[in-house]
Design a protein around this motif. Structure first.
Motif, PDB file in Angstrom:
ATOM      1  N   ALA A   1      69.394  -9.570 -51.390  1.00 49.60           N
ATOM      2  CA  ALA A   1      67.698 -10.061 -52.738  1.00 49.60           C
ATOM      3  C   ALA A   1      68.683  -8.780 -53.226  1.00 49.60           C
ATOM      4  CB  ALA A   1      66.757  -9.231 -51.955  1.00 49.60           C
ATOM      5  N   GLN A   2      67.615  -9.560 -54.663  1.00 45.76           N
ATOM      6  CA  GLN A   2      68.393  -8.527 -55.941  1.00 45.76           C
ATOM      7  C   GLN A   2      67.241  -7.426 -55.389  1.00 45.76           C
ATOM      8  OE1 GLN A   2      67.528  -9.276 -60.553  1.00 45.76           O
ATOM      9  NE2 GLN A   2      69.171 -10.066 -59.614  1.00 45.76           N
ATOM     10  N   VAL A   3      67.496  -5.739 -55.956  1.00 51.30           N
ATOM     11  CA  VAL A   3      67.056  -5.246 -55.874  1.00 51.30           C
ATOM     12  C   VAL A   3      66.820  -4.112 -57.056  1.00 51.30           C
ATOM     13  CG1 VAL A   3      67.157  -2.305 -54.519  1.00 51.30           C
ATOM     14  CG2 VAL A   3      68.347  -4.207 -53.137  1.00 51.30           C
ATOM     15  N   ILE A   4      65.376  -4.165 -57.322  1.00 52.55           N
ATOM     16  CA  ILE A   4      64.949  -3.886 -58.556  1.00 52.55           C
ATOM     17  C   ILE A   4      64.403  -2.150 -57.898  1.00 52.55           C
ATOM     18  CG2 ILE A   4      63.648  -3.768 -60.135  1.00 52.55           C
ATOM     19  CD1 ILE A   4      65.489  -6.484 -60.287  1.00 52.55           C
ATOM     20  N   VAL A   5      65.303  -0.837 -58.660  1.00 49.72           N
ATOM     21  CA  VAL A   5      64.786   0.337 -58.491  1.00 49.72           C
ATOM     22  C   VAL A   5      64.237   0.670 -59.611  1.00 49.72           C
ATOM     23  CG1 VAL A   5      65.502   2.000 -57.658  1.00 49.72           C
ATOM     24  CG2 VAL A   5      66.395   0.635 -57.138  1.00 49.72           C
ATOM     25  N   GLN A   6      62.720   1.010 -60.039  1.00 45.52           N
ATOM     26  CA  GLN A   6      62.196   1.556 -61.066  1.00 45.52           C
ATOM     27  C   GLN A   6      62.453   0.835 -62.384  1.00 45.52           C
ATOM     28  OE1 GLN A   6      63.779   5.818 -60.746  1.00 45.52           O
ATOM     29  NE2 GLN A   6      61.429   6.482 -60.041  1.00 45.52           N
ATOM     30  N   GLY A   7      62.157  -1.039 -62.557  1.00 49.92           N
ATOM     31  CA  GLY A   7      62.266  -1.608 -63.361  1.00 49.92           C
ATOM     32  C   GLY A   7      63.396  -2.192 -63.312  1.00 49.92           C
TER      33      GLY A   7
ATOM     34  N   LEU B   1      71.698  -7.192 -52.064  1.00 43.32           N
ATOM     35  CA  LEU B   1      72.332  -6.668 -50.837  1.00 43.32           C
ATOM     36  C   LEU B   1      71.878  -7.340 -49.847  1.00 43.32           C
ATOM     37  CD1 LEU B   1      70.942  -2.562 -51.016  1.00 43.32           C
ATOM     38  CD2 LEU B   1      73.042  -3.557 -50.897  1.00 43.32           C
ATOM     39  N   ARG B   2      72.801  -7.325 -48.674  1.00 44.63           N
ATOM     40  CA  ARG B   2      72.116  -8.524 -47.839  1.00 44.63           C
ATOM     41  C   ARG B   2      70.763  -7.161 -46.817  1.00 44.63           C
ATOM     42  NH1 ARG B   2      75.314 -12.785 -45.896  1.00 44.63           N
ATOM     43  NH2 ARG B   2      74.850 -12.034 -43.975  1.00 44.63           N
ATOM     44  N   ALA B   3      70.444  -8.218 -46.110  1.00 46.59           N
ATOM     45  CA  ALA B   3      68.904  -7.123 -45.121  1.00 46.59           C
ATOM     46  C   ALA B   3      69.356  -6.447 -44.862  1.00 46.59           C
ATOM     47  CB  ALA B   3      68.361  -8.764 -44.233  1.00 46.59           C
ATOM     48  N   ARG B   4      70.628  -6.140 -43.221  1.00 47.74           N
ATOM     49  CA  ARG B   4      71.769  -5.361 -42.957  1.00 47.74           C
ATOM     50  C   ARG B   4      72.055  -3.955 -44.029  1.00 47.74           C
ATOM     51  NH1 ARG B   4      72.948  -5.953 -38.404  1.00 47.74           N
ATOM     52  NH2 ARG B   4      73.191  -8.800 -37.993  1.00 47.74           N
TER      53      ARG B   4
ATOM     54  N   LYS C   1      70.326   0.371 -44.836  1.00 50.47           N
ATOM     55  CA  LYS C   1      70.871   1.768 -45.168  1.00 50.47           C
ATOM     56  C   LYS C   1      70.820   2.540 -46.332  1.00 50.47           C
ATOM     57  CE  LYS C   1      74.716  -0.083 -42.289  1.00 50.47           C
ATOM     58  NZ  LYS C   1      76.150  -0.686 -42.480  1.00 50.47           N
ATOM     59  N   ALA C   2      70.572   1.437 -47.646  1.00 50.23           N
ATOM     60  CA  ALA C   2      70.227   2.201 -48.691  1.00 50.23           C
ATOM     61  C   ALA C   2      68.689   2.654 -48.893  1.00 50.23           C
ATOM     62  CB  ALA C   2      70.236   0.953 -49.759  1.00 50.23           C
ATOM     63  N   LYS C   3      67.379   2.707 -47.501  1.00 47.89           N
ATOM     64  CA  LYS C   3      66.606   3.045 -47.652  1.00 47.89           C
ATOM     65  C   LYS C   3      66.362   4.426 -47.831  1.00 47.89           C
ATOM     66  CE  LYS C   3      63.824  -0.542 -45.186  1.00 47.89           C
ATOM     67  NZ  LYS C   3      63.156  -1.231 -44.260  1.00 47.89           N
TER      68      LYS C   3
END
Length: 488
Positions: free
Chosen positions: A87-93, A99-102, A106-108
């Motif tokens: 999925a594409q990860v959108i952070v604060q817009g 990133l792959r789910a796996r 690690k990014a959480k």
């Protein structure tokens, strides 16, 4: 003193988004300054905000319910699925990465920092923040590093109300089972529960409420009967897309595998003279459709292959030969052209693929995302059209000389020489009543619907529904000032 409360679900699709929207409008009507908040959302149905980012469509609706402008802090992490595993990860817009789910796990920790920053800013500008969880806290296999449910509630010091869905059955097990499976520290965060989607005489569940209260020790905040008008509000979950029977004018919409920004369908579905038929994979496009509408897509090239795999490309050619009308929006617009080129492999393997060939245009995918709120003019009538653009790629070609929208000083969209096939990048255009009425009139249908007014009226009805059936005084008592935050 700012307070916050979190609505979590005893399962997926229990109606959390709708409950939060109703609560936001109810407490706003009581005179409180309310903000909705969802730490992490997963949806390809995004809204563009005034601060130049994107958030989940549900949070935009909740902001409307709270009579606030949508802001990227209301949904600081948005996951937009591109494949079954990534999925594409959108952070604060803004897009951070794909990133792959796996790898996302690690990014959480880094993402939790951004989530708490956004939450603190909302608290500073609100009297009540209503937080929506995601999925269910009972998914304890996902608890480590969680930022969507108990991980956030624990880090922010926010009390939780657990909502169960009685319509799918087993609601006592949903609530009691969630308490049983949660670790003690998470269990302690839950201060009460509510039941949603009850059909029939609510008093028939009195014994059920008593069982849940006895077994959990949690107070009940009420049983919400089924809200019949929910379909009038924009949906976020792709599973909520459904055909809506109406008048004789039929709009056929192929359900793309990565369909995105399908809120374009909501105004048409609300039209009493229009029937919107969602065409599932494996079913042909109907021969009696007046308009085939190809919606947006998160993965245009993959969805173009999906479109062909269903034989819809052949059905569409037959529809055009019969004199039928076609409109493509965003990804659908790109599919209608002669070619889609992806030289950098943004959507996968670098290269190009032939389009459906109904518009003489070519799209080139580019890494920079267009993300803007847009005001346009419908050139046919001069009517104002409001919407938003959220896309990768630039589309050019001879049919762009027959643009049918004007945005600032530039033309937007393309049309075939006959005018029966059109496309554009502007999402949300059907929400503009004058444009929608003019377009339907040109195609032989009538419209007198004030769509945005109907959404506002439905939000008020939802708030009244929640006021009648939910103990809002108790909810306010259970809401607490988040940890580390105070405001006099």
């Amino acid at each position: 003193m700012t307070k916050a409360i979190m609505i979590q679900g005893a399962g997926s699709n229990v109606g959390k988004s709708m409950v939060v929207a109703g609560l936001a409008r109810a407490f706003t009507n009581r005179g409180l300054r309310v903000s909705p908040f969802k730490p992490q959302n997963m949806s390809n149905n995004a809204a563009v905000t005034q601060d130049g980012g994107e958030i989940g469509r549900a949070q935009a609706l909740q902001a409307l319910a709270a009579r606030r402008a949508p802001h990227t802090d209301m949904n600081p992490v948005l996951l937009k699925p591109e494949t079954d595993t990534g999925a594409q990860v959108i952070v604060q817009g803004q897009r951070m990465t794909t990133l792959r789910a796996r790898d996302y796990t690690k990014a959480k920790p880094q993402l939790l920092k951004a989530v708490l920053e956004s939450f603190d800013r909302l608290c500073a500008d609100s009297e009540l923040v209503i937080v929506e969880g995601a999925g269910s806290p009972a998914e304890i296999n996902l608890r480590e590093g969680d930022i969507a449910n108990m991980g956030f509630a624990s880090a922010a010091g926010v009390s939780v109300i657990l909502v169960g869905d009685i319509d799918r059955g087993g609601v006592i097990a949903q609530i009691v089972g969630t308490q049983t499976i949660l670790p003690p520290e998470d269990r302690a965060l839950i201060k009460g529960f509510a039941i949603n989607k009850f059909r029939g005489d609510v008093s028939l569940f009195d014994d059920g409420l008593a069982e849940i209260e006895q077994r959990t020790g949690w107070p009940s905040l009420g049983v919400l009967p089924w809200f019949d008008e929910a379909w009038r509000l924009p949906a976020e979950d792709v599973m909520d897309i459904a055909s809506t029977p109406g008048g004789n004018f039929k709009v056929a919409v192929p359900r793309l595998s990565r369909i995105a920004n399908f809120d374009d369908l909501d105004p048409l579905s609300s039209e009493p003279n229009v029937s919107v038929e969602i065409i599932e994979a494996g079913h042909p496009l109907p021969g009696d459709a007046d308009l085939v509408l190809i919606p947006g897509s998160k993965s245009t090239i993959a969805d173009l292959a999906h479109f062909r795999a269903q034989g819809w490309d052949i059905d569409l050619k037959a529809h055009v030969r019969r004199g039928g009308h076609v409109m493509g929006i965003c990804g659908g617009y790109q599919m209608l052209g002669r070619e889609i080129a992806d030289p950098d492999g943004i959507e996968g393997t670098a290269g190009s693929v032939p389009g459906l060939g109904h518009l003489d245009v070519t799209t080139v995918m580019q890494p920079e995302k267009h993300l803007t709120l847009t005001r346009a003019t419908y050139l046919s009538t001069g009517d104002s059209v409001e919407g938003y653009e959220i896309h990768l790629g630039e589309t050019t070609g001879p049919d762009c000389s027959r643009a049918w929208l004007r945005v600032g000083g530039r033309d937007e969209g393309a049309a075939s020489p006959s005018g029966r096939v059109r496309g554009c990048y502007l999402h949300g255009l059907f929400s503009s009543d004058a444009f929608r009425a003019a377009m339907l009139h040109d195609l032989g249908a009538q419209s007198d619907l004030a769509f945005n007014d109907s959404v506002e009226a439905t939000l008020d009805d939802l708030a009244n529904h929640i006021e009648r059936h939910m103990n809002l005084e108790l909810l306010l008592e259970l809401a607490e000032t988040p940890r580390g935050y105070s405001k006099s």
